[in-house]
Structure formats: C-alpha cells, structure tokens
Design an enzyme around this catalytic site. Structure first.
Site, PDB file in Angstrom:
ATOM      1  N   TYR A 212     -11.530   3.049 -11.195  1.00 44.32           N
ATOM      2  CA  TYR A 212     -11.616   2.548  -9.808  1.00 44.32           C
ATOM      3  C   TYR A 212     -11.939   3.716  -8.870  1.00 44.32           C
ATOM      4  O   TYR A 212     -11.243   4.745  -8.883  1.00 44.32           O
ATOM      5  CB  TYR A 212     -10.306   1.857  -9.399  1.00 44.32           C
ATOM      6  CG  TYR A 212     -10.281   1.514  -7.920  1.00 44.32           C
ATOM      7  CD1 TYR A 212     -11.176   0.571  -7.393  1.00 44.32           C
ATOM      8  CD2 TYR A 212      -9.413   2.142  -7.044  1.00 44.32           C
ATOM      9  CE1 TYR A 212     -11.184   0.273  -6.031  1.00 44.32           C
ATOM     10  CE2 TYR A 212      -9.408   1.852  -5.682  1.00 44.32           C
ATOM     11  CZ  TYR A 212     -10.306   0.919  -5.186  1.00 44.32           C
ATOM     12  OH  TYR A 212     -10.327   0.638  -3.838  1.00 44.32           O
TER      13      TYR A 212
ATOM     14  N   LYS B  13     -11.079   9.848  -1.059  1.00 49.03           N
ATOM     15  CA  LYS B  13      -9.734   9.989  -0.525  1.00 49.03           C
ATOM     16  C   LYS B  13      -9.027  11.267  -1.004  1.00 49.03           C
ATOM     17  O   LYS B  13      -8.140  11.776  -0.314  1.00 49.03           O
ATOM     18  CB  LYS B  13      -8.906   8.739  -0.826  1.00 49.03           C
ATOM     19  CG  LYS B  13      -9.393   7.486  -0.093  1.00 49.03           C
ATOM     20  CD  LYS B  13      -9.477   7.725   1.386  1.00 49.03           C
ATOM     21  CE  LYS B  13      -9.646   6.509   2.285  1.00 49.03           C
ATOM     22  NZ  LYS B  13     -10.257   5.323   1.824  1.00 49.03           N
TER      23      LYS B  13
ATOM     24  N   HIS C  89      -8.703   8.463   9.003  1.00 49.16           N
ATOM     25  CA  HIS C  89      -9.125   7.264   8.263  1.00 49.16           C
ATOM     26  C   HIS C  89      -9.698   6.291   9.288  1.00 49.16           C
ATOM     27  O   HIS C  89      -9.030   5.340   9.688  1.00 49.16           O
ATOM     28  CB  HIS C  89      -7.892   6.682   7.548  1.00 49.16           C
ATOM     29  CG  HIS C  89      -8.200   5.617   6.546  1.00 49.16           C
ATOM     30  ND1 HIS C  89      -7.322   4.610   6.244  1.00 49.16           N
ATOM     31  CD2 HIS C  89      -9.276   5.417   5.748  1.00 49.16           C
ATOM     32  CE1 HIS C  89      -7.841   3.828   5.308  1.00 49.16           C
ATOM     33  NE2 HIS C  89      -9.024   4.296   4.999  1.00 49.16           N
TER      34      HIS C  89
ATOM     35  N   SER D  47      -6.245   0.289   5.001  1.00 51.60           N
ATOM     36  CA  SER D  47      -7.197  -0.246   4.037  1.00 51.60           C
ATOM     37  C   SER D  47      -7.068  -1.774   3.975  1.00 51.60           C
ATOM     38  O   SER D  47      -5.966  -2.304   3.961  1.00 51.60           O
ATOM     39  CB  SER D  47      -6.894   0.323   2.656  1.00 51.60           C
ATOM     40  OG  SER D  47      -6.807   1.720   2.733  1.00 51.60           O
TER      41      SER D  47
ATOM     42  N   CYS E 230      -8.083  -4.019   6.275  1.00 53.05           N
ATOM     43  CA  CYS E 230      -7.759  -4.679   7.546  1.00 53.05           C
ATOM     44  C   CYS E 230      -8.987  -4.843   8.437  1.00 53.05           C
ATOM     45  O   CYS E 230      -8.881  -4.901   9.659  1.00 53.05           O
ATOM     46  CB  CYS E 230      -6.685  -3.908   8.291  1.00 53.05           C
ATOM     47  SG  CYS E 230      -5.087  -3.958   7.483  1.00 53.05           S
TER      48      CYS E 230
ATOM     49  N   LYS F 123     -11.804  -2.837   8.764  1.00 52.49           N
ATOM     50  CA  LYS F 123     -12.428  -1.644   9.356  1.00 52.49           C
ATOM     51  C   LYS F 123     -13.952  -1.706   9.216  1.00 52.49           C
ATOM     52  O   LYS F 123     -14.675  -1.361  10.149  1.00 52.49           O
ATOM     53  CB  LYS F 123     -11.855  -0.397   8.661  1.00 52.49           C
ATOM     54  CG  LYS F 123     -11.986   0.883   9.437  1.00 52.49           C
ATOM     55  CD  LYS F 123     -10.838   1.860   9.166  1.00 52.49           C
ATOM     56  CE  LYS F 123     -10.467   2.030   7.706  1.00 52.49           C
ATOM     57  NZ  LYS F 123     -11.440   2.768   6.899  1.00 52.49           N
ATOM     58  N   THR F 124     -14.415  -2.138   8.054  1.00 54.42           N
ATOM     59  CA  THR F 124     -15.863  -2.213   7.816  1.00 54.42           C
ATOM     60  C   THR F 124     -16.515  -3.207   8.769  1.00 54.42           C
ATOM     61  O   THR F 124     -17.535  -2.921   9.399  1.00 54.42           O
ATOM     62  CB  THR F 124     -16.140  -2.596   6.348  1.00 54.42           C
ATOM     63  OG1 THR F 124     -15.550  -1.610   5.503  1.00 54.42           O
ATOM     64  CG2 THR F 124     -17.628  -2.679   6.070  1.00 54.42           C
TER      65      THR F 124
ATOM     66  N   ARG G  60     -15.491  -4.848  -4.555  1.00 58.13           N
ATOM     67  CA  ARG G  60     -16.214  -4.052  -3.560  1.00 58.13           C
ATOM     68  C   ARG G  60     -17.708  -3.989  -3.810  1.00 58.13           C
ATOM     69  O   ARG G  60     -18.195  -4.303  -4.908  1.00 58.13           O
ATOM     70  CB  ARG G  60     -15.637  -2.634  -3.540  1.00 58.13           C
ATOM     71  CG  ARG G  60     -14.176  -2.631  -3.100  1.00 58.13           C
ATOM     72  CD  ARG G  60     -13.715  -1.312  -2.613  1.00 58.13           C
ATOM     73  NE  ARG G  60     -12.349  -1.371  -2.117  1.00 58.13           N
ATOM     74  CZ  ARG G  60     -11.966  -0.906  -0.936  1.00 58.13           C
ATOM     75  NH1 ARG G  60     -12.830  -0.362  -0.122  1.00 58.13           N
ATOM     76  NH2 ARG G  60     -10.701  -0.981  -0.566  1.00 58.13           N
TER      77      ARG G  60
ATOM     78  N   ARG H 244      -2.644  -5.150  10.506  1.00 55.83           N
ATOM     79  CA  ARG H 244      -2.448  -6.589  10.316  1.00 55.83           C
ATOM     80  C   ARG H 244      -1.107  -6.964  10.910  1.00 55.83           C
ATOM     81  O   ARG H 244      -0.075  -6.819  10.270  1.00 55.83           O
ATOM     82  CB  ARG H 244      -2.398  -6.913   8.822  1.00 55.83           C
ATOM     83  CG  ARG H 244      -3.634  -7.515   8.293  1.00 55.83           C
ATOM     84  CD  ARG H 244      -3.570  -7.711   6.803  1.00 55.83           C
ATOM     85  NE  ARG H 244      -4.909  -7.534   6.289  1.00 55.83           N
ATOM     86  CZ  ARG H 244      -5.798  -8.513   6.179  1.00 55.83           C
ATOM     87  NH1 ARG H 244      -5.472  -9.747   6.488  1.00 55.83           N
ATOM     88  NH2 ARG H 244      -7.002  -8.259   5.754  1.00 55.83           N
TER      89      ARG H 244
HETATM   90  C1  SPV Z   1      -9.285   2.334   1.035  1.00 60.86           C
HETATM   91  O1  SPV Z   1      -8.558   1.709   0.246  1.00 60.86           O
HETATM   92  O2  SPV Z   1      -8.879   2.741   2.133  1.00 60.86           O
HETATM   93  C2  SPV Z   1     -10.681   2.615   0.701  1.00 60.86           C
HETATM   94  C3  SPV Z   1     -11.070   2.545  -0.674  1.00 60.86           C
HETATM   95  O3  SPV Z   1     -11.424   2.980   1.569  1.00 60.86           O
HETATM   96  S1  SPV Z   1     -10.367   3.822  -1.576  1.00 60.86           S
HETATM   97  O4  SPV Z   1     -11.442   4.678  -2.038  1.00 60.86           O
HETATM   98  O5  SPV Z   1      -9.660   3.188  -2.678  1.00 60.86           O
HETATM   99  O6  SPV Z   1      -9.443   4.564  -0.760  1.00 60.86           O
HETATM  100 MN    MN Z   2     -10.260   3.523   3.362  1.00 57.16          MN
END
Ligand code: SPV
Ligand code: MN
Length: 651
Positions: free
Chosen positions: A238, A247, A269, A291, A293, A295-296, A409, A441
């Site tokens: 993953y 990250k 972030h 993550s 929530c 953002k995209t 994803r 959220r």
């Molecule tokens: C997140 O979960 O905040 C993401 C994907 O952007 S990850 O690479 O898993 O962190």
């Molecule tokens: Mn993220």
C-alpha cells in the site's frame, strides 16, 4: 530539540560500507555498465554510500537506476505488468494494482519512529528504540531483494530550486511503488546533486515488498529514522506504507520545519488551490483535513488547483506566505468520486489519454474499474482485492460486501486535471497563500465556515480539529482529535509543533497584506444534529465553492462578517449570491441551522481539548487563553439566549 545524525546509522551498520572507496567498489561489481553510466551523474558521496549500503543489505539480483527518462519509466511500467504487480485495464494507460486485504491502508500499529533514548516524541506517535530497530533490520532486511530488481530513483519534493523543496532517494523492489513514484514525484536525477547541496540535506527511502504474502504482513514495518532521515518499509505494498517519499518524508519535513526552520517554514498536510475572485484576481488557499475527509475534492473546486495532500510553506522576502506542493500527482480516494461532485477528476478517470494506476477497486469482466459512490450503474460481478465479487455478496455476518474498498485509490499526474495551474505549481517561487483552512468530519459542532479573529485563534483552530475515523488507517474507529490534521505525521512533541505554529503565524516577517486569514471549515453537519431529522448532510459537495468563495471575499475585505466568540461568521446576504452562482437556492432556514451556535457542543469541545492538552508538557499558554476567552463569551451568550444561539442574535 531533535539532533540529526545522532546514534547509529542503521543502514550503514547493516550494510557495512563505511567509506566512498568501498561504496564505489561495490557499485562497480553490482551494477551493469549501462546502470553504472547512469549512476555516474550522481556524485554526492553520501548518496552513493546510501545506495551502496542498500545494495549490500538487500542483495538484489539486479540494480536499475531510474533516471526518469521515457525509456526507464517505460521499463518500469512493462516490468510491473510482467511481474504481476499491475495488470492492464481496458483503457490505454490504465492499470490495476491490488494490495493484500490486510494492507489496504496505513498500518499505524506497525509504523514507528526510530528514536534515541530520551528523545521527546509526540504523544500520538509510536517510538521504537534505535537498538530494537537495528535488531529488526538485521533480522528481516538482509537478502530481502534476492532474485529481484532493485530500482533507484532520485526525486525532488517540490519544484527544483524552491526554498522549501528537499531532494530524496527512493529505493524499492516494487515496480508498483516506483511507477507510483514517477507519477507522484518529480524525478530530479540530473539536478539531485545540486539540490542536495542547496537544501543541505536529502532523505533516503528503502522498501521491499518481500514475497508480498499475507503470512509476511505481521512482519511488515514502516520505520522512520528521525536522526538519519532514512525510512525502511517491508512486506507491504500500500503506497501509504511503502512510497515513503510521501508520508515518510513528510514526517521528516515536519521535523525539519519544527526544529530547524522555526519562523521560516511549515510542512503541512494541506491541499493548495486558487480561487478566482472579483475582477479575475487569484487568491490561493492551503487547507488541512484529516485523511479521507474530502481534501482532494476541496482542492479541485478551485480554479487554480495545485495539490491535494501536502504543502511546504515559507515566508518569502516580500512578506507573503508561499506554498509549493512537494508532489506532482494525486493519490486520491475514489469512493464517492462522481460526475456531480468531481467533474474534472471524472474526466481523467473515465475519459481517454490519462495514465492512471487504480488500486483496490472492482474490475469487471471487460477490465473496467468500478467503485462505490461513482454514480454509475454497478456491474453484476467482477474481481477485487478479496477475489471474486458479485452483487449481493455478504460477509460471515450477513453484511453486504461493497464492490471496492473504502480506501481504494487512483494515482495520476495532477497536471491531467483540467483546472490544474501547472505553471504556478512548477514555479519555485510557490503560490502566495492568502487563506489557511482547517477542517474535519464534524457532524454536530462547528459551522460550515468561520474565520479566526487573530493569528493565535487561527492556530487554535488548527490545534482543535476533531474528526471521525476514516478508512485510511487500518483499525481506526470513533471520533478523535486530529491536531492540524497532521498529527499522524508529527514525530516530535506536539508542544514543539504548536510553538512553531504560533511563532510563524505571528512572525513580523509578514507584510500586512501577506499575513493570511486563518479559518475553519466543516462540511459534515447533519440534519438531526441541527434541529432537523435524519442523518443526511446539511450541505452538498458543491457548496464547498461557496465556503471558499466567501473566504476569498473576506480575505480581501470585500465582505463584513458577524462577530462571534468562535470567530467571524458569514452574513446570509453575502452567501446567497455565492449560492446563486452555483445555481442553488439557499433558504434562510438552512443558513439558520448551519450557523446557529450550539454552545454546549462547542464548550464540550473546548473542554475536551483543554483536558487533552493539559496532559502534555510545555503546551503554549496562549492556547489555553484562547480556549478560556471563547468559553467565557459562549457561556455569556448562553445565559442570554439559551444553549442554541440563533445567528440573528449576533447580528
Ligand atoms: C492519507 O491517508 O492521508 C493519504 C494517503 O494521503 S497515504 O499515502 O496513505 O498517507
Ligand atoms: Mn494525506
């Protein structure tokens, strides 16, 4: 204070290559002529020693230097299909990758920071003592790439030359990981040496999926060595666990900004996007959300989309706050991505001409991907990360099994999105950020939008995010505190990070114009929690444009706002035209429901935060002062108007 290069360098210790001559000797024997020639461009001795040690430890059958050239990238794509890490889908350039069922999200319980004894850590993070990490690496890494190809790429986390860009090396035996790296990060092979010199540092990431079997998952580890800015990841695929350019390195950048660039830089972030205001002016936003929530979606609502996950920011010489996206691609959640809410992304996913790596969605017999909430007719059957799937399939408890994982994803270049502002995204000068937002959220407490009355109150908004757990972390449940939506990625003490936020946002380096507006956003209020009935949301995805639009006007002083204890709130008459612009009615009753102050809920929230932060050492007193002031004012309002204060009472 975090000290770099302190304690044993585990990669060197296990690899045993301690000088450049030994490194060069090893590279000459382990790389073929073509790859030796490619690597000759990299002269940075520290980088070459890292590479040599990685080879010495992992013992791959072959080493491939990925220069980012079309040929190299094509080799990775093809090798990924041959190896079976990806399979071709019907659409040209589309592939599917499945992560193991146990590896569908960040493995938080197997993720650790490698620390030296006595080092101060975030109370929300898991430390692993250096000696214990060494024991793990010695047990599991030697020979982990036997029979495999080790791929090595040199990347920049940001446009080359940008003040807050930092270069990084990605080493992996996974073609899926390297293919993703090419879509998500800027390969800076030619510029790596110069960038390492300019930035004064680089990060190193070493990953192997091992045999990629469920039996190995318990041994999977995601280890981040804070002192040596090196990550190790094993027995998983993953991307959040393996592509540690993302990250893993974000965590190092948070450390770096907090301890080495105080009052200069932030590593957040956050999405970055631009809104077009009156007269065609462009106003840039950076916004944090936990993550999963939205953002995209928020980022893509802007007219000048730049990034959807991470922001590196600094105060420029002209007194403005600047932001760059360390990434150039999107690793976005696809659940609920549909034509209505995300038309630009849908065009890439359903149209032609975009390279997309899909992960953990359903693939039907025609090799077409499907996912929950896409607004399309679902297929009767197909194949997903759990094997065969058919409509009506249930689990052992009789519960319906959805066709795709909640954290499935899509990976693609950000520049494929129609409203991507590629020129600004690639400008080393960054985008001038005028508005900072924080969201989570939150079903019952905060209104859709509110603007801080001071920098201190703005920092407090970030410190106080709470959010329902999402599918982005394995095993997460309940409503949790999510400071700055960055907590999973803050290695050091929260108090240090908070201090750095107060320092930067109050900096005298800002010009009057340059100091950003700080605000809160919440799209998750439900009817039943605001005097209505049913668990449906009070708003829709497309309303985001209104909330950002109002902040755009507010940041330029074009609208007046209602003074409340939690911050400045929009006037109904200013929101109405913004809703009209998205062809939507905005009844006054809805406004009343959204913006009434639910004093007991807000006070409970303040008390929760106060209690939690009181347990941490050295939390800046300013935070408690902000909470106290807000609480006193809220209770005074309650005295006068009761526990639900109508917004009209504040006008
Ligand atoms: C997140 O979960 O905040 C993401 C994907 O952007 S990850 O690479 O898993 O962190
Ligand atoms: Mn993220």
């Amino acid at each position: 204070m975090l000290e770099l290069k302190k304690g044993l360098d585990i990669l060197t210790e296990v690899g045993g290559i301690r000088d450049i001559a030994a490194a060069k000797a090893l590279l000459e024997t382990k790389l073929d002529a073509v790859n030796q020639e490619k690597l000759a461009v990299i002269q940075n001795e520290e980088a070459l020693m890292k590479v040599a040690n990685a080879i010495a430890v992992c013992r791959p059958a072959k080493v491939m230097i990925n220069t980012g050239s079309p040929e190299d990238v094509q080799w990775i794509r093809e090798h990924s299909i041959e190896k079976g890490e990806e399979a071709k889908l019907a659409k040209d350039g589309h592939t599917i990758h499945f992560d193991l069922p146990q590896d569908q999200a960040r493995l938080v319980n197997q993720t650790f920071y490698i620390v030296n004894p006595e080092e101060k850590m975030s109370s929300l993070a898991k430390p692993l003592l250096r000696d214990d990490a060494l024991t793990y690496i010695k047990e599991f890494f030697p020979g982990i790439m036997e029979g495999k190809v080790m791929m090595i790429g040199f990347y920049s986390r940001g446009p080359v030359g940008a003040e807050a860009a930092i270069p990084a090396i990605e080493i992996s035996s996974s073609t899926y990981v390297m293919h993703s790296a090419e879509l998500l990060y800027r390969n800076c092979y030619d510029a790596f040496d110069g960038e390492a010199k300019r930035a004064g540092l680089f990060y190193t990431n070493l990953h192997s999926e091992g045999n990629n079997t469920p039996e190995e998952i318990p041994n999977a580890r995601i280890l981040m060595d804070r002192s040596w800015q090196t990550t190790f990841s094993s027995f998983c695929t993953y991307a959040g666990n393996t592509l540690l350019l993302k990250k893993g390195n974000h965590r190092f950048s948070v450390d770096y900004a907090t301890y080495y660039k105080r009052e200069e830089q932030l590593s957040e972030h956050m999405f970055i996007t631009g809104m077009t205001g009156p007269g065609g002016r462009k106003t840039f936003f950076a916004g944090a959300a936990p993550s999963g929530c939205g953002k995209t979606t928020t980022a893509m609502v802007g007219s000048h989309f730049i990034g959807d996950d991470l922001a590196q920011m600094w105060i420029a010489a002209d007194g403005t706050l600047r932001a760059i996206n360390p990434e150039k691609g999107i690793f976005g959640i696809v659940e609920d991505v549909n034509q209505e809410g995300d038309p630009n992304l849908m065009k890439c996913l359903r149209g032609d001409g975009t390279e997309v790596i899909w992960s953990n969605v359903l693939v039907d017999e025609n090799k077409v991907p499907h996912w929950v909430g896409n607004g399309e007719q679902p297929p009767e059957k197909g194949f997903n990360f759990q094997g065969e799937w058919y409509a009506g399939k249930t689990d052992a408890d009789g519960k319906a099994i959805p066709m795709s994982h909640k954290n499935s994803r899509c990976t693609l270049l950000a520049s494929e999105i129609a409203n991507h502002a590629t020129d600004i995204a690639e400008d080393p000068a960054g985008a001038p950020i005028k508005v900072i937002t924080y969201s989570g959220r939150d079903a019952d407490t905060m209104p859709p939008v509110w603007a801080a009355k001071s920098m201190d109150e703005g920092v407090a908004i970030g410190a106080s995010i709470v959010s329902q757990a999402t599918a982005t972390e394995v095993g997460a449940t309940g409503v949790r505190r999510q400071p700055w939506a960055n907590a999973p990625f803050i290695p050091g003490a929260l108090a240090d990070y908070m201090e750095a936020q107060f320092t930067l946002f109050n900096s005298v380096k800002f010009s009057d114009e340059g100091r950003p507006v700080m605000a809160g956003l919440n799209y998750f209020l439900t009817h039943e929690n605001r005097g209505g009935s049913g668990s449906g949301l009070l708003g829709e995805k497309r309303d985001v444009k209104v909330w950002l639009g109002w902040l755009e006007l507010y940041a330029h002083g074009d609208v007046e706002a209602i003074d409340s204890p939690i911050g400045m709130l929009p006037k109904y008459e200013d929101l109405q035209p913004l809703f009209a612009a998205i062809d939507k009615e905005y009844p006054k009753e809805l406004y009343n429901m959204q913006f009434a102050l639910y004093v007991d809920n807000i006070v409970a929230r303040l008390d929760l935060q106060k209690e939690a932060y009181s347990k941490e050492a050295n939390i800046p007193q300013t935070l408690f002062e902000v909470y106290e002031k807000q609480k006193t004012a809220l209770l005074a309002l309650k005295e006068q108007h009761g526990p639900v204060v109508p917004i009209d009472a504040l006008c």
